[in-house]
Design a protein around this motif. Structure first.
Motif, PDB file in Angstrom:
ATOM      1  N   VAL A  53       2.479  -1.497  -6.281  1.00 13.97           N
ATOM      2  CA  VAL A  53       3.047  -0.601  -5.031  1.00 13.97           C
ATOM      3  C   VAL A  53       2.610   0.854  -5.049  1.00 13.97           C
ATOM      4  CG1 VAL A  53       5.199  -1.999  -5.044  1.00 13.97           C
ATOM      5  CG2 VAL A  53       4.902  -0.048  -6.257  1.00 13.97           C
ATOM      6  N   GLY A  54       2.092   1.275  -4.001  1.00 12.38           N
ATOM      7  CA  GLY A  54       1.703   2.802  -3.773  1.00 12.38           C
ATOM      8  C   GLY A  54       2.944   3.739  -3.143  1.00 12.38           C
ATOM      9  N   CYS A  55       2.731   4.774  -3.524  1.00 10.87           N
ATOM     10  CA  CYS A  55       3.806   5.651  -3.040  1.00 10.87           C
ATOM     11  C   CYS A  55       3.179   7.202  -3.176  1.00 10.87           C
ATOM     12  CB  CYS A  55       5.145   5.457  -3.675  1.00 10.87           C
ATOM     13  SG  CYS A  55       5.129   5.644  -5.121  1.00 10.87           S
ATOM     14  N   ASN A  56       3.599   8.017  -2.173  1.00 10.27           N
ATOM     15  CA  ASN A  56       3.360   9.466  -2.357  1.00 10.27           C
ATOM     16  C   ASN A  56       4.518  10.178  -2.729  1.00 10.27           C
ATOM     17  OD1 ASN A  56       0.534   9.006  -1.875  1.00 10.27           O
ATOM     18  ND2 ASN A  56       0.853   8.882   0.207  1.00 10.27           N
ATOM     19  N   SER A  57       5.538   9.556  -2.690  1.00  6.95           N
ATOM     20  CA  SER A  57       6.952  10.343  -3.160  1.00  6.95           C
ATOM     21  C   SER A  57       7.910   9.264  -3.710  1.00  6.95           C
ATOM     22  CB  SER A  57       7.504  10.822  -1.939  1.00  6.95           C
ATOM     23  OG  SER A  57       7.826   9.939  -1.043  1.00  6.95           O
ATOM     24  N   SER A  58       8.693   9.776  -4.581  1.00  7.61           N
ATOM     25  CA  SER A  58       9.694   8.795  -5.466  1.00  7.61           C
ATOM     26  C   SER A  58      10.257   8.072  -4.327  1.00  7.61           C
ATOM     27  CB  SER A  58      10.326   9.647  -6.293  1.00  7.61           C
ATOM     28  OG  SER A  58       9.362  10.435  -7.092  1.00  7.61           O
ATOM     29  N   TRP A  59      10.332   6.843  -4.728  1.00  5.49           N
ATOM     30  CA  TRP A  59      11.339   6.106  -3.972  1.00  5.49           C
ATOM     31  C   TRP A  59      12.668   5.732  -4.762  1.00  5.49           C
ATOM     32  CZ3 TRP A  59      12.500   1.141  -6.460  1.00  5.49           C
ATOM     33  CH2 TRP A  59      11.337   0.905  -7.345  1.00  5.49           C
ATOM     34  N   THR A  60      13.882   5.431  -4.314  1.00  8.79           N
ATOM     35  CA  THR A  60      15.206   5.604  -5.076  1.00  8.79           C
ATOM     36  C   THR A  60      15.791   3.792  -5.170  1.00  8.79           C
ATOM     37  OG1 THR A  60      15.707   7.612  -4.441  1.00  8.79           O
ATOM     38  CG2 THR A  60      17.466   6.294  -5.409  1.00  8.79           C
ATOM     39  N   PRO A  61      15.679   3.570  -6.386  1.00  8.06           N
ATOM     40  CA  PRO A  61      16.365   2.031  -6.599  1.00  8.06           C
ATOM     41  C   PRO A  61      17.969   2.055  -6.566  1.00  8.06           C
ATOM     42  CG  PRO A  61      15.488   2.956  -8.636  1.00  8.06           C
ATOM     43  CD  PRO A  61      14.973   3.941  -7.671  1.00  8.06           C
ATOM     44  N   SER A  62      18.528   0.970  -6.100  1.00 11.18           N
ATOM     45  CA  SER A  62      19.939   0.943  -5.995  1.00 11.18           C
ATOM     46  C   SER A  62      20.461   0.980  -7.540  1.00 11.18           C
ATOM     47  CB  SER A  62      20.411  -0.103  -5.355  1.00 11.18           C
ATOM     48  OG  SER A  62      20.085  -1.252  -5.731  1.00 11.18           O
ATOM     49  N   ASP A  63      19.712   0.256  -8.486  1.00  9.66           N
ATOM     50  CA  ASP A  63      20.206   0.443  -9.812  1.00  9.66           C
ATOM     51  C   ASP A  63      19.304   1.267 -10.598  1.00  9.66           C
ATOM     52  OD1 ASP A  63      20.873  -0.134 -12.526  1.00  9.66           O
ATOM     53  OD2 ASP A  63      20.167  -2.289 -12.461  1.00  9.66           O
ATOM     54  N   ARG A  64      19.744   2.332 -11.198  1.00 13.58           N
ATOM     55  CA  ARG A  64      19.036   3.393 -11.873  1.00 13.58           C
ATOM     56  C   ARG A  64      19.214   3.433 -13.453  1.00 13.58           C
ATOM     57  NH1 ARG A  64      20.178   5.412  -6.511  1.00 13.58           N
ATOM     58  NH2 ARG A  64      22.261   6.143  -7.269  1.00 13.58           N
ATOM     59  N   SER A  65      19.374   2.410 -13.691  1.00 15.12           N
ATOM     60  CA  SER A  65      19.552   2.132 -15.197  1.00 15.12           C
ATOM     61  C   SER A  65      18.075   1.772 -15.914  1.00 15.12           C
ATOM     62  CB  SER A  65      20.363   0.883 -15.546  1.00 15.12           C
ATOM     63  OG  SER A  65      19.731  -0.459 -15.149  1.00 15.12           O
ATOM     64  N   LYS A  66      18.017   1.884 -17.181  1.00 11.92           N
ATOM     65  CA  LYS A  66      16.818   1.777 -17.895  1.00 11.92           C
ATOM     66  C   LYS A  66      16.121   0.322 -17.608  1.00 11.92           C
ATOM     67  CE  LYS A  66      17.725   5.028 -21.639  1.00 11.92           C
ATOM     68  NZ  LYS A  66      17.949   5.076 -23.011  1.00 11.92           N
ATOM     69  N   SER A  67      17.005  -0.591 -17.437  1.00 15.62           N
ATOM     70  CA  SER A  67      16.365  -1.802 -17.014  1.00 15.62           C
ATOM     71  C   SER A  67      15.596  -2.037 -15.612  1.00 15.62           C
ATOM     72  CB  SER A  67      17.771  -3.046 -16.635  1.00 15.62           C
ATOM     73  OG  SER A  67      18.403  -2.733 -15.726  1.00 15.62           O
ATOM     74  N   ALA A  92       0.841  -1.286  -0.008  1.00 15.25           N
ATOM     75  CA  ALA A  92      -0.182  -0.002   0.115  1.00 15.25           C
ATOM     76  C   ALA A  92       0.622   1.247   0.028  1.00 15.25           C
ATOM     77  CB  ALA A  92      -0.980  -0.128   1.106  1.00 15.25           C
ATOM     78  N   GLU A  93       2.005   1.234   0.496  1.00 20.73           N
ATOM     79  CA  GLU A  93       2.805   2.582   0.795  1.00 20.73           C
ATOM     80  C   GLU A  93       4.281   1.956   0.787  1.00 20.73           C
ATOM     81  OE1 GLU A  93       3.389   6.148   0.326  1.00 20.73           O
ATOM     82  OE2 GLU A  93       1.329   5.483   0.717  1.00 20.73           O
ATOM     83  N   VAL A  94       5.255   2.509  -0.042  1.00 20.05           N
ATOM     84  CA  VAL A  94       6.479   2.349  -0.139  1.00 20.05           C
ATOM     85  C   VAL A  94       7.089   3.402   1.014  1.00 20.05           C
ATOM     86  CG1 VAL A  94       9.122   2.387  -1.341  1.00 20.05           C
ATOM     87  CG2 VAL A  94       6.775   1.675  -2.388  1.00 20.05           C
ATOM     88  N   THR A  95       7.605   2.850   2.001  1.00 20.34           N
ATOM     89  CA  THR A  95       7.884   3.893   3.350  1.00 20.34           C
ATOM     90  C   THR A  95       9.223   4.167   3.250  1.00 20.34           C
ATOM     91  OG1 THR A  95       8.146   1.769   4.841  1.00 20.34           O
ATOM     92  CG2 THR A  95       6.017   2.923   4.731  1.00 20.34           C
ATOM     93  N   SER A  96      10.204   3.457   2.713  1.00 19.77           N
ATOM     94  CA  SER A  96      11.697   3.615   2.715  1.00 19.77           C
ATOM     95  C   SER A  96      12.023   5.011   2.195  1.00 19.77           C
ATOM     96  CB  SER A  96      12.194   2.861   2.076  1.00 19.77           C
ATOM     97  OG  SER A  96      13.841   2.997   1.819  1.00 19.77           O
ATOM     98  N   LYS A  97      12.879   5.849   3.056  1.00 18.14           N
ATOM     99  CA  LYS A  97      13.370   7.022   2.638  1.00 18.14           C
ATOM    100  C   LYS A  97      14.733   7.022   2.027  1.00 18.14           C
ATOM    101  CE  LYS A  97       9.662   9.235   4.186  1.00 18.14           C
ATOM    102  NZ  LYS A  97       8.538   9.658   2.906  1.00 18.14           N
ATOM    103  N   GLY A  98      15.424   5.618   2.099  1.00 19.78           N
ATOM    104  CA  GLY A  98      16.717   5.618   1.508  1.00 19.78           C
ATOM    105  C   GLY A  98      16.628   4.974   0.042  1.00 19.78           C
ATOM    106  N   VAL A  99      17.733   4.076  -0.106  1.00 24.28           N
ATOM    107  CA  VAL A  99      17.846   3.467  -1.442  1.00 24.28           C
ATOM    108  C   VAL A  99      17.434   2.037  -1.276  1.00 24.28           C
ATOM    109  CG1 VAL A  99      19.368   2.752  -3.221  1.00 24.28           C
ATOM    110  CG2 VAL A  99      19.711   5.103  -1.940  1.00 24.28           C
TER     111      VAL A  99
END
Length: 219
Positions: A111-125, A69-76
């Protein structure tokens, strides 16, 4: 696609992006989608737990749908295992007091989120695995209805399943491609800008040439 078990073939999952303050209907929709599946086929493994909690993925053994329902992580968020799970690659799952097992996950992820979450791999894949759906409207307290999904399911269950199957047929006719929605494309673009400005700069500012062009390192 989740009902038909075809999600792994597309490697495409859904991120619902809402307002910063929430209360825009994401959770209601996610609850409703959960109710369309038998309980044994639904899991709720948070992305943040993948790779951290050895037993967190046990419920993926029989899952066709995984919702958060909500991605809570503020980190990577670690993308290593996440990408394998989203693509249906072989993974090993630890089980309490039992031997580990190897499976190929088949669950669709929403997944739901109200702000962007950051993946460790930020490639197009990473980004190509997600379709973004926007929820731009705020629901006032006086218009908010508790357990709205129960009423909808009781009243319109057959119609909604028919609507879902129509969407599956349309997807197949479009060459197994989803309909492009301008608001979704813009939201995904904003997500990439927020978490990986370098990728956006490369895309916007670098021109690829096959005519032997050269650039000096200091340039």
């Amino acid at each position: 696609l989740a009902i038909a078990g075809l999600v792994v073939n597309t490697e495409t999952h859904v991120m619902m992006m809402g307002l910063k303050d929430g209360q825009n209907g994401k959770s209601t929709l996610i609850n409703f989608i959960n109710m369309l599946f038998p309980a044994r086929c639904v899991s709720s493994v948070p992305m943040e737990d993948l790779g951290r909690n050895a037993f967190s993925m046990t419920s993926l053994l029989s899952s066709k749908l995984n919702t958060q329902a909500e991605v809570t992580s503020k980190g990577v968020i670690d993308s290593t295992i996440l990408k394998k799970v989203l693509s249906g690659d072989w993974i090993e799952i630890e089980r309490k007091h039992k031997d580990p097992v190897r499976i190929r996950p088949k669950a669709a992820w929403i997944v739901g989120c109200n702000s962007s979450w950051t993946p460790s791999d930020r490639s197009k894949s990473t980004f190509r695995r997600w379709e973004v759906i926007t929820f731009p409207n705020w629901v006032d307290d006086d218009k908010k209805k508790i357990r709205l999904e129960d009423d909808i399911l009781e009243r319109d269950n057959n119609e909604i399943l028919g609507w879902a199957l129509d969407g599956l047929i349309r997807w197949q006719k479009q060459g197994r491609k989803f309909t492009k929605v301008p608001s979704s494309n813009a939201a995904k673009r904003n997500w990439i800008r927020e978490v990986d400005p370098l990728e956006v700069w490369v895309e916007d500012c670098i021109k690829v040439s096959d005519k032997g062009s050269r650039m000096r390192p200091r340039d």
